[in-house]
Design a protein around this motif. Structure first.
Motif, PDB file in Angstrom:
ATOM      1  N   GLN A  47      -5.626  11.909  -1.379  1.00 23.48           N
ATOM      2  CA  GLN A  47      -4.979  11.861  -0.059  1.00 23.48           C
ATOM      3  C   GLN A  47      -6.037  11.793   1.047  1.00 23.48           C
ATOM      4  O   GLN A  47      -7.139  12.322   0.904  1.00 23.48           O
ATOM      5  N   ASP A  48      -5.693  11.118   2.143  1.00 31.01           N
ATOM      6  CA  ASP A  48      -6.545  11.025   3.333  1.00 31.01           C
ATOM      7  C   ASP A  48      -7.912  10.436   3.011  1.00 31.01           C
ATOM      8  O   ASP A  48      -8.968  10.955   3.404  1.00 31.01           O
ATOM      9  N   VAL A  49      -7.890   9.297   2.302  1.00 32.29           N
ATOM     10  CA  VAL A  49      -9.135   8.594   1.979  1.00 32.29           C
ATOM     11  C   VAL A  49      -9.533   7.691   3.135  1.00 32.29           C
ATOM     12  O   VAL A  49      -8.686   7.266   3.939  1.00 32.29           O
ATOM     13  N   PRO A  50     -10.824   7.351   3.263  1.00 26.38           N
ATOM     14  CA  PRO A  50     -11.232   6.349   4.249  1.00 26.38           C
ATOM     15  C   PRO A  50     -10.533   5.017   3.978  1.00 26.38           C
ATOM     16  O   PRO A  50     -10.235   4.682   2.824  1.00 26.38           O
ATOM     17  N   ASP A  51     -10.278   4.257   5.032  1.00 27.02           N
ATOM     18  CA  ASP A  51      -9.609   2.974   4.848  1.00 27.02           C
ATOM     19  C   ASP A  51     -10.557   1.965   4.198  1.00 27.02           C
ATOM     20  O   ASP A  51     -11.729   2.267   3.919  1.00 27.02           O
TER      21      ASP A  51
END
Length: 298
Positions: A47-51
């Motif tokens: 979750q909430d990985v860099p794009d």
């Protein structure tokens, strides 16, 4: 930094997702990331990985072996020796599954080109896709190959390849469904798609928990079980033909995991963990540390 936050499962779209465990980026940043799980398809995802634009910063390490071919350190040196064996095994798998001694092959995420070079030597017409410019340069200098940049993946002609391979690549792809659809499009009607990914249902994953090296956050966006990958493939008109255990992975992953867990590599402990994992997988290959899935068009 722009991040990707999932409100639904990135594979099946279910809203039944929940945080499960925390894992650290031991390779580059030292940051913690939370891994979530889908209650429906069983996919785990970071979750909430860099794009897709920013994730490249997390690959900038001389120790990232698929991009540098480094033999620095005992673990990487061992990896290089084992790779010579696994290259021959992979080539034999391609020939057996496709029923072709020669054909057209696409290796997606070809890294420094070792597998492409092995298949080219066997007479296959090879094409590689590799987003990392450093890895492409190594492929040019070492193997006289010219891998294509990542964007060319969507410009290749339909139904062009007898075999398409992704060796520990799918877990890195942001556009999961678009990628799967394009893989099916590029495959000949009688072709075979080979997808190798780590398996979080393995015994070594259970032993090391959040320290399991194959979580490799945030570079690994997804963490597959056999059920999750088969469901994903089925959504894109791909049918499972076979599954092949990757026996060496349990030892390599255990070596790295022991270092993450204890601060130094435990060679004896890693040997025990890898052996335990493979012993379970001998009875049930769906518990192997990594699996190569062979798909055909439905």
């Amino acid at each position: 930094m722009p991040i990707v936050h999932y409100d639904k499962c990135p594979a099946c779209g279910s809203a039944r997702i929940n945080p499960l465990l925390t894992a650290k980026d031991h390779t580059v940043s030292g940051e913690d990331f939370v891994i979530w799980q889908c209650a429906d398809c069983t996919l785990r995802f970071t979750q909430d990985v860099p794009d897709a634009v920013q994730i490249g910063l997390y690959y900038q390490s001389e120790d990232y072996i698929s991009h540098t071919d480094t033999a620095k350190g005992l673990v990487n040196a061992t990896y290089q020796k084992v790779r010579r064996i696994t290259l021959a095994q992979k080539a034999a798998m391609i020939v057996s599954a496709t029923g072709k001694e020669k054909g057209k092959l696409l290796d997606v995420g070809c890294g420094t080109g070792a597998f492409l070079a092995a298949m080219k030597e066997k007479g296959w017409e090879v094409t590689g896709i590799e987003p990392d410019p450093g890895a492409r340069e190594v492929a040019r200098k070492t193997h006289q190959l010219e891998p294509l940049v990542a964007g060319e993946f969507y410009n290749l002609p339909a139904e062009s390849f007898d075999a398409i391979t992704l060796w520990h690549v799918l877990e890195h792809v942001h556009e999961l469904h678009r990628y799967m659809e394009q893989l099916k499009t590029l495959l000949k009607n009688d072709g075979r798609l080979f997808i190798a990914v780590p398996n979080y249902t393995s015994t070594d994953a259970n032993i090391y928990g959040g320290f399991w090296a194959a979580y490799d956050v945030p570079r690994h966006l997804y963490h597959f079980s056999p059920v999750a990958l088969e469901k994903l493939a089925g959504m894109h008109g791909l049918k499972l033909q076979d599954k092949k255990p990757m026996w060496f992975d349990s030892f390599y992953i255990s070596l790295l995991s022991s270092k993450y867990m204890k601060g130094k590599t435990s060679f004896f402990g890693s040997l025990i963990s890898g052996s335990r994992s493979n012993a379970v997988a001998l009875v049930n290959k769906d518990r192997c540390s990594s699996l190569t899935y062979v798909f055909e068009k439905s």
